[in-house]
Design a protein around this motif. Sequence first.
Motif, short mmCIF file in Angstrom:
data_model
loop_
_atom_site.label_atom_id
_atom_site.label_comp_id
_atom_site.label_asym_id
_atom_site.label_seq_id
_atom_site.Cartn_x
_atom_site.Cartn_y
_atom_site.Cartn_z
N GLY A 67 38.58 45.69 46.22
CA GLY A 67 38.91 47.03 45.72
C GLY A 67 40.11 47.01 44.79
O GLY A 67 40.46 45.97 44.22
N PRO A 68 40.75 48.16 44.65
CA PRO A 68 41.81 48.32 43.65
C PRO A 68 43.16 47.71 44.04
O PRO A 68 43.31 47.11 45.10
CB PRO A 68 41.94 49.84 43.58
CG PRO A 68 41.57 50.30 44.96
CD PRO A 68 40.48 49.38 45.42
N CYS A 70 42.76 50.58 39.02
CA CYS A 70 41.54 49.78 38.86
C CYS A 70 41.89 48.35 38.48
O CYS A 70 42.71 48.11 37.60
CB CYS A 70 40.66 50.42 37.78
SG CYS A 70 39.21 49.42 37.38
N ARG A 71 41.23 47.40 39.13
CA ARG A 71 41.38 45.99 38.73
C ARG A 71 40.02 45.33 38.53
O ARG A 71 39.94 44.11 38.39
CB ARG A 71 42.24 45.20 39.72
CG ARG A 71 41.66 45.03 41.10
CD ARG A 71 42.54 44.13 41.94
NE ARG A 71 42.06 44.08 43.32
CZ ARG A 71 41.77 42.96 43.97
NH1 ARG A 71 41.90 41.80 43.38
NH2 ARG A 71 41.34 43.01 45.22
N CYS A 72 38.95 46.14 38.56
CA CYS A 72 37.62 45.57 38.30
C CYS A 72 37.23 45.79 36.83
O CYS A 72 36.28 45.19 36.34
CB CYS A 72 36.56 46.19 39.22
SG CYS A 72 36.11 47.90 38.79
N GLY A 73 37.97 46.67 36.17
CA GLY A 73 37.71 46.94 34.75
C GLY A 73 36.64 47.98 34.51
O GLY A 73 36.33 48.31 33.37
N ARG A 74 36.05 48.55 35.58
CA ARG A 74 34.89 49.42 35.40
C ARG A 74 35.15 50.91 35.64
O ARG A 74 34.24 51.72 35.49
CB ARG A 74 33.78 48.95 36.36
CG ARG A 74 33.31 47.52 36.13
CD ARG A 74 32.39 47.41 34.94
NE ARG A 74 31.14 48.08 35.18
CZ ARG A 74 30.08 47.53 35.80
NH1 ARG A 74 30.15 46.26 36.19
NH2 ARG A 74 28.98 48.21 35.98
N SER A 75 36.34 51.27 36.05
CA SER A 75 36.58 52.68 36.36
C SER A 75 36.39 53.57 35.14
O SER A 75 36.73 53.19 34.01
CB SER A 75 38.02 52.85 36.88
OG SER A 75 38.31 54.23 37.01
N CYS A 101 41.58 53.82 39.97
CA CYS A 101 40.28 53.43 40.53
C CYS A 101 39.45 54.69 40.79
O CYS A 101 39.99 55.72 41.21
CB CYS A 101 40.55 52.70 41.85
SG CYS A 101 39.10 52.46 42.90
N ASN A 102 38.16 54.61 40.52
CA ASN A 102 37.28 55.73 40.90
C ASN A 102 36.10 55.26 41.75
O ASN A 102 35.07 55.93 41.80
CB ASN A 102 36.80 56.51 39.66
CG ASN A 102 35.75 55.73 38.87
OD1 ASN A 102 35.57 54.53 39.10
ND2 ASN A 102 35.06 56.40 37.97
N GLY A 103 36.28 54.10 42.39
CA GLY A 103 35.27 53.61 43.32
C GLY A 103 34.17 52.78 42.67
O GLY A 103 33.29 52.27 43.37
N MET A 104 34.22 52.60 41.35
CA MET A 104 33.16 51.86 40.66
C MET A 104 33.08 50.39 41.08
O MET A 104 32.06 49.74 40.85
CB MET A 104 33.37 51.94 39.14
CG MET A 104 32.66 53.10 38.46
SD MET A 104 30.88 53.11 38.74
CE MET A 104 30.38 51.68 37.79
N HIS A 105 34.16 49.87 41.67
CA HIS A 105 34.14 48.46 42.09
C HIS A 105 33.02 48.19 43.08
O HIS A 105 32.53 47.07 43.18
CB HIS A 105 35.50 48.05 42.69
CG HIS A 105 35.94 48.92 43.82
ND1 HIS A 105 36.70 50.06 43.64
CD2 HIS A 105 35.73 48.83 45.15
CE1 HIS A 105 36.94 50.63 44.81
NE2 HIS A 105 36.34 49.90 45.75
#
Length: 242
Positions: A180-181, A207-212, A218-222
């Motif tokens: 997660g974030p 965000c650390r997945c780059g997809r938010s 973070c918006n949960g996109m991970h």
Amino acid sequence: MAKNARDCKVVIAENGPYFISGSLPLAKEIIVCDREGIPAKWGKGKRYPLKKEYSLCRCGQSGNKPYCDGAHANAGFDGTETASRKKYITRAEKISGPSLILTDCKELCAIARFCEKAGGVWQLTVDSGDPKARKKAIEEACNCPSGRLVEWDRKTGKPIEPKLKPSISLVEDPDEKVSGPLWVKGGVQIVSSDGETYEIRNRVTLCRCGRSGNKPFCNGMHIDAGFNDGDESLKPKKKGSK
Ligand code: FES
């Protein structure tokens, strides 16, 4: 060790990493679920050596996570910050109960799911005339890493916040099999790539997945992205191990 949140900063690089300063401690923190698969507590994970300054990956592509290795440049990472700059309280919905008021800003949800237990934090707030429901509602809101959910005491009119030291946790979510974030705690300044400081809050998730779709938050996109930083807790258990 970071003594004071004022000395600590997360500065966002345009289409690049997070630059961290102020000797912020960095560690993994794991969402631990109960038998029903609902998050029940935070578990401690690996601690990283303390550094005065470091840069953390924001694009999700680094080969040296959680640190940046420059992969954002080759990946053509678009880190455009689209999150609102308005204050949390002006964007949050209010749910009133007899002893608590819950504020809820859905766009900040990091899908940590601590709010789902015992009927959910919303119903617990409505039932907060019952001391048990009140206690549970406060516990659930305080476990929300992103600060989406905040309980307010009706008597004092003040928010009920967990005591968090300035630090950063790398969230791991083994039940969802994802990472997660970045959970930034303790009122650390988050400075946009345009130089503006976001509202300072006790807890935020970056965000650390780059997809938010709500960068830098973070918006949960991970979860949809299946983001995995290779943490031990996400590896399949070996046969015979518990
Ligand atoms: S880490 Fe949650 S959306 Fe990227």
